[in-house]
Design a protein around this motif. Structure first.
Motif, PDB file in Angstrom:
ATOM      1  N   VAL A 290       0.844  -1.202   0.000  1.00 42.93           N
ATOM      2  CA  VAL A 290       0.000   0.000   0.000  1.00 42.93           C
ATOM      3  C   VAL A 290       0.876   1.248   0.000  1.00 42.93           C
ATOM      4  N   LYS A 291       1.927   1.228   0.807  1.00 44.23           N
ATOM      5  CA  LYS A 291       2.804   2.397   0.942  1.00 44.23           C
ATOM      6  C   LYS A 291       3.595   2.682  -0.328  1.00 44.23           C
ATOM      7  N   GLN A 292       3.666   1.726  -1.232  1.00 50.66           N
ATOM      8  CA  GLN A 292       4.403   1.911  -2.486  1.00 50.66           C
ATOM      9  C   GLN A 292       3.548   2.545  -3.583  1.00 50.66           C
ATOM     10  N   HIS A 293       2.290   2.834  -3.287  1.00 54.24           N
ATOM     11  CA  HIS A 293       1.363   3.392  -4.280  1.00 54.24           C
ATOM     12  C   HIS A 293       0.865   4.759  -3.839  1.00 54.24           C
ATOM     13  N   GLU A 294       0.525   5.563  -4.809  1.00 50.76           N
ATOM     14  CA  GLU A 294      -0.124   6.848  -4.518  1.00 50.76           C
ATOM     15  C   GLU A 294      -1.518   6.556  -3.960  1.00 50.76           C
ATOM     16  N   VAL A 295      -1.858   7.227  -2.865  1.00 49.87           N
ATOM     17  CA  VAL A 295      -3.136   6.994  -2.196  1.00 49.87           C
ATOM     18  C   VAL A 295      -4.303   7.216  -3.161  1.00 49.87           C
ATOM     19  N   ALA A 296      -4.270   8.292  -3.928  1.00 48.05           N
ATOM     20  CA  ALA A 296      -5.374   8.591  -4.856  1.00 48.05           C
ATOM     21  C   ALA A 296      -5.565   7.477  -5.877  1.00 48.05           C
ATOM     22  N   ASN A 297      -4.476   6.907  -6.359  1.00 48.18           N
ATOM     23  CA  ASN A 297      -4.587   5.814  -7.330  1.00 48.18           C
ATOM     24  C   ASN A 297      -5.244   4.585  -6.710  1.00 48.18           C
ATOM     25  N   VAL A 298      -4.891   4.287  -5.475  1.00 52.05           N
ATOM     26  CA  VAL A 298      -5.475   3.123  -4.798  1.00 52.05           C
ATOM     27  C   VAL A 298      -6.964   3.357  -4.551  1.00 52.05           C
ATOM     28  N   ILE A 299      -7.321   4.551  -4.101  1.00 49.55           N
ATOM     29  CA  ILE A 299      -8.733   4.879  -3.870  1.00 49.55           C
ATOM     30  C   ILE A 299      -9.518   4.727  -5.177  1.00 49.55           C
ATOM     31  N   ASN A 300      -8.981   5.241  -6.261  1.00 49.79           N
ATOM     32  CA  ASN A 300      -9.678   5.139  -7.553  1.00 49.79           C
ATOM     33  C   ASN A 300      -9.801   3.694  -8.028  1.00 49.79           C
ATOM     34  N   ARG A 301      -8.762   2.884  -7.819  1.00 51.91           N
ATOM     35  CA  ARG A 301      -8.844   1.463  -8.216  1.00 51.91           C
ATOM     36  C   ARG A 301      -9.910   0.739  -7.391  1.00 51.91           C
ATOM     37  N   ILE A 302      -9.930   1.007  -6.105  1.00 55.65           N
ATOM     38  CA  ILE A 302     -10.942   0.379  -5.247  1.00 55.65           C
ATOM     39  C   ILE A 302     -12.339   0.738  -5.752  1.00 55.65           C
ATOM     40  N   ALA A 303     -12.556   1.987  -6.103  1.00 56.96           N
ATOM     41  CA  ALA A 303     -13.880   2.411  -6.590  1.00 56.96           C
ATOM     42  C   ALA A 303     -14.261   1.682  -7.878  1.00 56.96           C
ATOM     43  N   ILE A 304     -13.291   1.477  -8.761  1.00 53.21           N
ATOM     44  CA  ILE A 304     -13.568   0.748 -10.008  1.00 53.21           C
ATOM     45  C   ILE A 304     -13.943  -0.699  -9.704  1.00 53.21           C
ATOM     46  N   TYR A 305     -13.165  -1.357  -8.847  1.00 50.31           N
ATOM     47  CA  TYR A 305     -13.454  -2.749  -8.498  1.00 50.31           C
ATOM     48  C   TYR A 305     -14.775  -2.858  -7.745  1.00 50.31           C
ATOM     49  N   ARG A 306     -15.029  -1.885  -6.881  1.00 49.56           N
ATOM     50  CA  ARG A 306     -16.268  -1.885  -6.102  1.00 49.56           C
ATOM     51  C   ARG A 306     -17.486  -1.774  -7.019  1.00 49.56           C
ATOM     52  N   GLU A 307     -17.405  -0.931  -8.026  1.00 52.04           N
ATOM     53  CA  GLU A 307     -18.514  -0.819  -8.967  1.00 52.04           C
ATOM     54  C   GLU A 307     -18.781  -2.166  -9.639  1.00 52.04           C
TER      55      GLU A 307
END
Length: 169
Positions: free
Chosen positions: A121-138
């Protein structure tokens, strides 16, 4: 260590609302987002409808902290990402939320957030992770048999959570 639990609880309760018992909702009787089953398991009780209707934030907060926030290690996640994971854990289960976070950062999807997941998690930009989660969640919402009934609300919630998480980060 992240101290966003109170802020995230306030946002969560705005999503969850009050007492509902929709016939198409597999959760059954629910108040403040806590199902009768979850309440009973946490307290070792058999709460009746009237008791469930009377729940307060103080009654449900310890359930949310132990069963969702702590279980998904939200206190160890960056601000905003904690909210994205917490809200999805409450809405779709901690295992699914953990696997989604793991997928978003390239970790083994075992449903348990441990040191390796947190390192990735710490190796990724927080915004990118949040956006990926939203895509998978949809994608999760669209795959549910209850999508015709609850899908629009799920997609709205997902979008709100994404925007709120990005604003926190």
């Amino acid at each position: 260590m992240n101290q966003n639990f109170d802020t995230c609880m306030t946002m969560l309760l705005a999503h969850e609302g009050g007492y509902v018992n929709h016939p198409s909702d597999p959760g059954g009787m629910t108040n403040l987002g806590v199902t009768k089953r979850t309440y009973d398991e946490y307290h070792g009780t058999d709460i009746d409808e009237e008791g469930l209707r009377q729940l307060t934030k103080a009654d449900v907060e310890p359930i949310y902290r132990r069963n969702y926030w702590d279980r998904c290690r939200c206190q160890d996640l960056a601000s905003g990402l904690d909210w994205a994971v917490f809200d999805f854990a409450v809405n779709a289960g901690t295992g699914r939320a953990a696997r989604t976070l793991q997928k978003a950062v390239g970790a083994t999807e075992d449903g348990s957030i441990g040191p390796l997941t947190l390192m990735l998690v710490k190796q990724h930009e927080v915004a990118n992770v949040i956006n990926r989660i939203a895509i998978y969640r949809e994608g999760v919402y669209r795959s549910l048999s209850t999508f015709d009934t609850f899908g629009r609300g799920g997609l709205r919630r997902n979008d709100e959570t994404r925007k709120q998480g990005l604003a926190m980060g």
